[in-house]
Design a protein around this motif. Structure first.
Motif, PDB file in Angstrom:
ATOM      1  N   VAL A 138       0.819  -1.224   0.000  1.00  0.00           N
ATOM      2  CA  VAL A 138       0.000   0.000   0.000  1.00  0.00           C
ATOM      3  C   VAL A 138       0.846   1.264   0.000  1.00  0.00           C
ATOM      4  N   ALA A 139       2.174   1.151  -0.211  1.00  0.00           N
ATOM      5  CA  ALA A 139       3.077   2.298  -0.108  1.00  0.00           C
ATOM      6  C   ALA A 139       2.628   3.449  -1.015  1.00  0.00           C
ATOM      7  N   PRO A 140       2.372   4.638  -0.437  1.00  0.00           N
ATOM      8  CA  PRO A 140       1.947   5.771  -1.262  1.00  0.00           C
ATOM      9  C   PRO A 140       3.106   6.535  -1.892  1.00  0.00           C
ATOM     10  N   SER A 141       4.327   6.289  -1.438  1.00  0.00           N
ATOM     11  CA  SER A 141       5.483   7.013  -1.951  1.00  0.00           C
ATOM     12  C   SER A 141       6.693   6.091  -1.983  1.00  0.00           C
ATOM     13  N   PHE A 142       7.738   6.542  -2.672  1.00  0.00           N
ATOM     14  CA  PHE A 142       8.952   5.745  -2.767  1.00  0.00           C
ATOM     15  C   PHE A 142       9.609   5.570  -1.406  1.00  0.00           C
ATOM     16  N   GLY A 143       9.498   6.565  -0.536  1.00  0.00           N
ATOM     17  CA  GLY A 143      10.064   6.456   0.805  1.00  0.00           C
ATOM     18  C   GLY A 143       9.487   5.298   1.592  1.00  0.00           C
ATOM     19  N   TRP A 144       8.175   5.065   1.431  1.00  0.00           N
ATOM     20  CA  TRP A 144       7.559   3.934   2.136  1.00  0.00           C
ATOM     21  C   TRP A 144       8.035   2.600   1.579  1.00  0.00           C
ATOM     22  N   LEU A 145       8.368   2.559   0.285  1.00  0.00           N
ATOM     23  CA  LEU A 145       8.951   1.335  -0.264  1.00  0.00           C
ATOM     24  C   LEU A 145      10.305   1.041   0.375  1.00  0.00           C
ATOM     25  N   LEU A 146      11.089   2.096   0.628  1.00  0.00           N
ATOM     26  CA  LEU A 146      12.373   1.908   1.307  1.00  0.00           C
ATOM     27  C   LEU A 146      12.169   1.368   2.715  1.00  0.00           C
ATOM     28  N   VAL A 147      11.143   1.882   3.420  1.00  0.00           N
ATOM     29  CA  VAL A 147      10.833   1.364   4.761  1.00  0.00           C
ATOM     30  C   VAL A 147      10.462  -0.114   4.683  1.00  0.00           C
ATOM     31  N   SER A 148       9.669  -0.463   3.673  1.00  0.00           N
ATOM     32  CA  SER A 148       9.265  -1.855   3.503  1.00  0.00           C
ATOM     33  C   SER A 148      10.471  -2.760   3.271  1.00  0.00           C
ATOM     34  N   ARG A 149      11.397  -2.329   2.433  1.00  0.00           N
ATOM     35  CA  ARG A 149      12.578  -3.140   2.154  1.00  0.00           C
ATOM     36  C   ARG A 149      13.492  -3.245   3.374  1.00  0.00           C
ATOM     37  N   LEU A 150      13.558  -2.174   4.166  1.00  0.00           N
ATOM     38  CA  LEU A 150      14.347  -2.220   5.399  1.00  0.00           C
ATOM     39  C   LEU A 150      13.789  -3.266   6.358  1.00  0.00           C
ATOM     40  N   LEU A 151      12.470  -3.233   6.568  1.00  0.00           N
ATOM     41  CA  LEU A 151      11.834  -4.230   7.430  1.00  0.00           C
ATOM     42  C   LEU A 151      11.990  -5.635   6.860  1.00  0.00           C
ATOM     43  N   LEU A 152      11.906  -5.741   5.544  1.00  0.00           N
ATOM     44  CA  LEU A 152      12.035  -7.045   4.901  1.00  0.00           C
ATOM     45  C   LEU A 152      13.435  -7.627   5.114  1.00  0.00           C
ATOM     46  N   GLY A 153      14.458  -6.762   5.035  1.00  0.00           N
ATOM     47  CA  GLY A 153      15.815  -7.235   5.264  1.00  0.00           C
ATOM     48  C   GLY A 153      16.020  -7.745   6.676  1.00  0.00           C
ATOM     49  N   ILE A 154      15.435  -7.041   7.648  1.00  0.00           N
ATOM     50  CA  ILE A 154      15.570  -7.466   9.049  1.00  0.00           C
ATOM     51  C   ILE A 154      14.790  -8.752   9.289  1.00  0.00           C
ATOM     52  N   GLY A 155      13.526  -8.777   8.849  1.00  0.00           N
ATOM     53  CA  GLY A 155      12.675  -9.936   9.121  1.00  0.00           C
ATOM     54  C   GLY A 155      13.166 -11.215   8.474  1.00  0.00           C
ATOM     55  N   THR A 156      13.568 -11.139   7.218  1.00  0.00           N
ATOM     56  CA  THR A 156      14.000 -12.355   6.522  1.00  0.00           C
ATOM     57  C   THR A 156      15.362 -12.849   7.005  1.00  0.00           C
ATOM     58  N   SER A 157      16.126 -11.991   7.660  1.00  0.00           N
ATOM     59  CA  SER A 157      17.452 -12.399   8.137  1.00  0.00           C
ATOM     60  C   SER A 157      17.380 -13.332   9.329  1.00  0.00           C
ATOM     61  N   ALA A 158      16.213 -13.448   9.948  1.00  0.00           N
ATOM     62  CA  ALA A 158      16.088 -14.317  11.123  1.00  0.00           C
ATOM     63  C   ALA A 158      16.031 -15.788  10.743  1.00  0.00           C
ATOM     64  N   ALA A 159      15.558 -16.094   9.541  1.00  0.00           N
ATOM     65  CA  ALA A 159      15.217 -17.478   9.212  1.00  0.00           C
ATOM     66  C   ALA A 159      16.432 -18.394   9.151  1.00  0.00           C
ATOM     67  N   TYR A 160      17.476 -18.012   8.409  1.00  0.00           N
ATOM     68  CA  TYR A 160      18.599 -18.929   8.199  1.00  0.00           C
ATOM     69  C   TYR A 160      19.354 -19.256   9.492  1.00  0.00           C
ATOM     70  N   PRO A 161      19.795 -18.253  10.281  1.00  0.00           N
ATOM     71  CA  PRO A 161      20.484 -18.621  11.528  1.00  0.00           C
ATOM     72  C   PRO A 161      19.576 -19.350  12.505  1.00  0.00           C
ATOM     73  N   ALA A 162      18.295 -18.991  12.543  1.00  0.00           N
ATOM     74  CA  ALA A 162      17.371 -19.704  13.423  1.00  0.00           C
ATOM     75  C   ALA A 162      17.197 -21.147  12.968  1.00  0.00           C
ATOM     76  N   ALA A 163      17.151 -21.362  11.662  1.00  0.00           N
ATOM     77  CA  ALA A 163      17.034 -22.728  11.143  1.00  0.00           C
ATOM     78  C   ALA A 163      18.226 -23.575  11.546  1.00  0.00           C
ATOM     79  N   MET A 164      19.433 -23.011  11.459  1.00  0.00           N
ATOM     80  CA  MET A 164      20.622 -23.754  11.866  1.00  0.00           C
ATOM     81  C   MET A 164      20.570 -24.090  13.353  1.00  0.00           C
ATOM     82  N   ALA A 165      20.066 -23.155  14.161  1.00  0.00           N
ATOM     83  CA  ALA A 165      19.965 -23.417  15.603  1.00  0.00           C
ATOM     84  C   ALA A 165      18.917 -24.489  15.891  1.00  0.00           C
ATOM     85  N   VAL A 166      17.800 -24.484  15.159  1.00  0.00           N
ATOM     86  CA  VAL A 166      16.790 -25.532  15.320  1.00  0.00           C
ATOM     87  C   VAL A 166      17.382 -26.905  15.014  1.00  0.00           C
TER      88      VAL A 166
END
Length: 477
Positions: A117-145
């Protein structure tokens, strides 16, 4: 990372299961239900690194911006991921991998909604920032599991399980451009962001059902409870230095030289602080004494610099200079995706490291050479061949360098070592986006493609030399 000696183990052994529990030892372990959410979660980060490549032109046209500006959508995800991977790996060890895995998926869902729903390019940058943080949890957590499951049943994770985890990352990155092109063609560029929501929801539900609760009183392999050791000051200095460097790199056409001064100060402060801490965020002493591992990180970063120059730069040229649609561009990149998928499976089956890496480096250089001669009237078959030349190395490099990290990294720090390997990959991608922005400016043309390919060819030759002359690669399995 706290170890000092290289031990060729993929995962450090946990305390063996008690002999009085034969039923537990006989438990199958590593079932499809356990690994399914881990595989789904682990594919989100590499998928999003490449899926957006065929949407950059459409996003630029929608917001009235050029290639130099849309390059930030690439860099902000990699900047967040480069820092978050090792940090979240430590949090998974301390707080429990299931918790970190689930929280990461919640952040991914939020990022997908923001981008949709991003109304501007700045909100797309916020989305990608959150996406980078959120997706980074999966691989190290998977190795720990997987480490926790190893401790529960008293045996290490099978090589096939680790191969599937690697294939999920390589395969999703390989099919990203094609999937992204189809999404842009069918539902528009916002589909690139929206698709993360259902995928993360499926992974979240599967994780709640099938990943065991985090065991209480988490302990290291020697039975000693791990210290927190997150080193917030080291993380802050690393983040600040990397951010300043990215700001400098992204405007090489008009370089802000004054940024090099704060970068040097932050880097010096980071080095001094890491050398003083007993449990640093980045173990510089270990890296200085483990040349084979350091060379692996360098080789991995430079390799992906070349790969992502094609992933982002070549696709933009196909759309803007040749006039292909996002969907057609995705189809043109299909040979590269298929070649990467096939070669990632073949790379996981090979025992050596030096041979596959040498072949990959040669093909990267050849592919860069082909790009130097492309123009508006180049036959379609040559365009397909150029993509395939980069698909084969993508599959071989990922699995081979992962094997090298497992062989050279300290046995008790495999998770952190894998996180730093990803960081090297992200730095290569950031540099690639900077090179693309410098070469193309506001429009992707033949001259910019040839300039980018020329630099890539020189780096490819250096990569061949680095690989062939690395004595540590001889005879390793």
């Amino acid at each position: 990372m706290t170890g000092r000696h290289a031990v060729p183990e993929a995962i450090p052994q946990e305390s063996p299961a008690p002999a009085a529990a034969p039923a537990q030892e006989a438990a199958p372990g590593f079932s499809g239900r356990l690994t399914a959410p881990l595989l789904i979660g682990s594919l989100l980060n590499p998928l999003n690194t490449t899926m957006i490549s065929t949407a950059l032109v459409a996003i630029g046209h929608h917001f009235g911006i050029g290639a130099a500006d849309t390059a930030w959508l690439i860099s902000v995800l990699y900047l967040a991921s480069a820092v978050a991977q090792p940090v979240l790996g430590k949090l998974a060890d301390v707080l429990g991998p299931r918790r970190v895995f689930l929280v990461g998926l919640v952040v991914v869902i939020a990022s997908g909604l923001v981008g949709t729903v991003a109304p501007s390019f700045g909100w797309l940058l916020v989305s990608r920032l959150l996406l980078g943080i959120g997706t980074s949890a999966a691989y190290p957590a998977a190795m720990a599991v997987l480490r926790d499951e190893s401790a529960r049943i008293g045996r290490a994770a099978p090589r096939s399980v680790l191969a599937r985890l690697s294939f999920a990352a390589l395969g999703s990155a390989a099919v990203g451009p094609t999937l992204g092109g189809l999404l842009v063609m069918v539902v528009g560029w916002r589909g690139i962001f929206a698709v993360n929501v259902p995928v993360a929801l499926v992974a979240f539900g599967a994780a709640l059902l099938w990943i065991p609760a985090d065991p209480p009183g988490r302990r290291a392999a020697d039975g000693v409870a791990p210290r927190l050791g997150l080193d917030p000051l080291g993380i802050g200095l690393f983040t600040a230095a990397l951010t300043v460097l990215v700001f400098f790199l992204l405007d090489l056409a008009h370089p802000m030289w004054w940024l090099l001064a704060p970068f040097a100060v932050l880097t010096a402060a980071l080095v001094r602080w890491q050398l003083r801490r007993p449990d640093p965020f980045i173990d510089l002493r270990m890296l200085a004494g483990n040349a084979a591992l350091s060379r692996t990180y360098l080789r991995h970063g430079v390799s992906y610099l070349l790969i992502y120059c094609v992933m982002y730069g070549y696709t933009q040229w196909l759309e803007e200079a040749r006039g292909y649609s996002s969907g057609h561009t995705g189809l043109l990149m299909l040979p590269m995706s298929v070649a990467a998928l096939v070669c990632s499976l073949l790379g996981a089956r090979t025992k050596g490291i030096r041979g596959p890496l040498t072949l990959a480096c040669v093909l990267l250089t050849v592919g860069a050479g082909v790009l130097m001669f492309l123009s508006g009237d180049t036959p379609l078959a040559v365009l397909l061949l150029a993509g395939a030349c980069f698909g084969i190395p993508q599959g071989l490099i990922g699995t081979s360098n992962q094997a090298a990290v497992q062989a050279y990294a300290p046995a008790r720090a495999i998770g952190s070592a894998a996180g730093l390997q990803r960081t090297a990959q992200y730095l290569g991608a950031i540099t690639a986006s900077s090179l693309i922005a410098l070469a193309y400016g506001q429009s992707a043309g033949d001259h910019g493609l040839h300039l980018m390919a020329g630099v890539a060819a020189v780096l490819g030759v250096l990569l061949i030399v680095l690989t062939v002359t690395d004595r540590a690669l001889r005879g390793r399995t």
